[in-house]
Scaffold this motif. Structure first.
Motif, PDB file in Angstrom:
ATOM      1  N   LYS A  60       0.821  -1.214   0.000  1.00  0.00           N
ATOM      2  CA  LYS A  60       0.000   0.000   0.000  1.00  0.00           C
ATOM      3  C   LYS A  60       0.857   1.268   0.000  1.00  0.00           C
ATOM      4  CE  LYS A  60      -3.939  -2.291   0.940  1.00  0.00           C
ATOM      5  NZ  LYS A  60      -3.675  -3.594   0.393  1.00  0.00           N
ATOM      6  N   ALA A  61       2.060   1.203   0.578  1.00  0.00           N
ATOM      7  CA  ALA A  61       2.891   2.392   0.771  1.00  0.00           C
ATOM      8  C   ALA A  61       3.833   2.692  -0.390  1.00  0.00           C
ATOM      9  CB  ALA A  61       3.718   2.226   2.051  1.00  0.00           C
ATOM     10  N   ARG A  62       4.106   1.721  -1.190  1.00  0.00           N
ATOM     11  CA  ARG A  62       5.140   1.839  -2.221  1.00  0.00           C
ATOM     12  C   ARG A  62       4.957   3.054  -3.125  1.00  0.00           C
ATOM     13  NH1 ARG A  62       6.524  -2.958  -6.530  1.00  0.00           N
ATOM     14  NH2 ARG A  62       8.075  -1.763  -7.653  1.00  0.00           N
ATOM     15  N   GLN A  63       3.789   3.187  -3.733  1.00  0.00           N
ATOM     16  CA  GLN A  63       3.553   4.280  -4.685  1.00  0.00           C
ATOM     17  C   GLN A  63       3.595   5.640  -3.990  1.00  0.00           C
ATOM     18  OE1 GLN A  63      -0.049   3.850  -6.938  1.00  0.00           O
ATOM     19  NE2 GLN A  63       0.512   5.464  -8.367  1.00  0.00           N
ATOM     20  N   SER A  64       2.983   5.726  -2.822  1.00  0.00           N
ATOM     21  CA  SER A  64       2.973   6.982  -2.076  1.00  0.00           C
ATOM     22  C   SER A  64       4.385   7.393  -1.663  1.00  0.00           C
ATOM     23  CB  SER A  64       2.078   6.834  -0.842  1.00  0.00           C
ATOM     24  OG  SER A  64       2.128   7.988  -0.056  1.00  0.00           O
ATOM     25  N   ALA A  65       5.180   6.442  -1.213  1.00  0.00           N
ATOM     26  CA  ALA A  65       6.552   6.742  -0.784  1.00  0.00           C
ATOM     27  C   ALA A  65       7.404   7.186  -1.959  1.00  0.00           C
ATOM     28  CB  ALA A  65       7.164   5.524  -0.103  1.00  0.00           C
ATOM     29  N   THR A  66       7.214   6.554  -3.099  1.00  0.00           N
ATOM     30  CA  THR A  66       7.971   6.948  -4.287  1.00  0.00           C
ATOM     31  C   THR A  66       7.609   8.377  -4.673  1.00  0.00           C
ATOM     32  OG1 THR A  66       8.110   4.657  -5.021  1.00  0.00           O
ATOM     33  CG2 THR A  66       8.480   6.351  -6.689  1.00  0.00           C
ATOM     34  N   SER A  67       6.321   8.714  -4.644  1.00  0.00           N
ATOM     35  CA  SER A  67       5.878  10.075  -4.965  1.00  0.00           C
ATOM     36  C   SER A  67       6.383  11.092  -3.955  1.00  0.00           C
ATOM     37  CB  SER A  67       4.346  10.145  -5.016  1.00  0.00           C
ATOM     38  OG  SER A  67       3.858   9.331  -6.038  1.00  0.00           O
ATOM     39  N   ALA A  68       6.290  10.753  -2.652  1.00  0.00           N
ATOM     40  CA  ALA A  68       6.690  11.672  -1.591  1.00  0.00           C
ATOM     41  C   ALA A  68       8.207  11.715  -1.399  1.00  0.00           C
ATOM     42  CB  ALA A  68       6.025  11.269  -0.272  1.00  0.00           C
ATOM     43  N   GLY A  69       8.896  10.679  -1.869  1.00  0.00           N
ATOM     44  CA  GLY A  69      10.340  10.599  -1.679  1.00  0.00           C
ATOM     45  C   GLY A  69      10.748  10.157  -0.285  1.00  0.00           C
ATOM     46  N   ARG A  70       9.795   9.633   0.492  1.00  0.00           N
ATOM     47  CA  ARG A  70      10.096   9.257   1.871  1.00  0.00           C
ATOM     48  C   ARG A  70       9.185   8.127   2.336  1.00  0.00           C
ATOM     49  NH1 ARG A  70      10.073  13.803   6.188  1.00  0.00           N
ATOM     50  NH2 ARG A  70      12.273  13.773   5.678  1.00  0.00           N
ATOM     51  N   PHE A  71       9.770   7.252   3.158  1.00  0.00           N
ATOM     52  CA  PHE A  71       9.013   6.267   3.924  1.00  0.00           C
ATOM     53  C   PHE A  71       9.007   6.696   5.383  1.00  0.00           C
ATOM     54  CE2 PHE A  71      10.038   3.284   0.475  1.00  0.00           C
ATOM     55  CZ  PHE A  71       8.852   2.583   0.368  1.00  0.00           C
ATOM     56  N   TYR A  72       7.915   6.437   6.070  1.00  0.00           N
ATOM     57  CA  TYR A  72       7.873   6.466   7.531  1.00  0.00           C
ATOM     58  C   TYR A  72       7.989   5.015   7.963  1.00  0.00           C
ATOM     59  CZ  TYR A  72       6.244  11.300   7.662  1.00  0.00           C
ATOM     60  OH  TYR A  72       6.152  12.659   7.537  1.00  0.00           O
ATOM     61  N   VAL A  73       8.962   4.704   8.780  1.00  0.00           N
ATOM     62  CA  VAL A  73       9.130   3.340   9.285  1.00  0.00           C
ATOM     63  C   VAL A  73       8.745   3.353  10.754  1.00  0.00           C
ATOM     64  CG1 VAL A  73      10.715   1.430   9.693  1.00  0.00           C
ATOM     65  CG2 VAL A  73      10.949   2.818   7.627  1.00  0.00           C
TER      66      VAL A  73
END
Length: 166
Positions: A60-73
């Motif tokens: 679920k997070a992959r596309q959003s993180a790529t767009s935002a340039g960041r993951f929250y872990v």
């Protein structure tokens, strides 16, 4: 001969664990009562399912993180779900284990930055310091968000909202 059945995930909430394409690889279970142990329990590892290479919510997070340039872990399944419910769709969590160098490589392939989110108590600070070592010389921009003691992402965002979390 009598066959006995043993429920591996008894008294646990069960979460499907998917690969980045959404294919279910296994399941994770979190205890309902905090005094039970272990707190997290996963399906046995297989040729396709490795805890050290899987992150909960990555599908679920992959596309959003790529767009935002960041993951929250974050640390747990409920933290990922709460953040996603509040529109922070680039949150993932390891499967009840510490982050691994494989996790770092996976995150780095998809986004240049990671925000590690930990409780602000002594255990959270210790976990943050141990985790930071994995990011040394990885080429990924890593930051740490320490929440107030006694808070986790789930409780913090419900009490304080998205803007306070960001």
């Amino acid at each position: 001969s009598r066959v006995s059945i043993y429920d591996r995930f008894r008294a646990r909430v069960i979460f499907p664990i998917a690969d980045p394409r959404g294919q279910i690889l296994g399941f994770g279970g979190r205890v309902l009562q905090d005094e039970a142990s272990p707190k997290y329990l996963n399906s046995p590892e297989t040729d396709h399912f490795f805890k050290g290479r899987s992150l909960y919510g990555m599908d679920k997070a992959r596309q959003s993180a790529t767009s935002a340039g960041r993951f929250y872990v974050v640390e747990g399944y409920f933290d990922v779900i709460a953040l996603h419910q509040y529109g922070i769709a680039n949150a993932v969590a390891p499967l009840g284990t510490a982050l691994t160098s494989d996790h770092v490589q996976i995150l780095h392939r998809l986004a240049p930055s990671v925000m590690l989110v930990f409780d602000g108590d002594a255990a959270g600070i210790g976990a943050a310091l141990r985790t930071l070592d994995l990011f040394m010389n990885s080429g990924i921009d890593v930051r740490v968000l320490l929440l107030p003691a006694g808070e986790d992402p789930d409780t913090f965002i419900r009490k304080n909202g998205v803007s306070a979390f960001r």
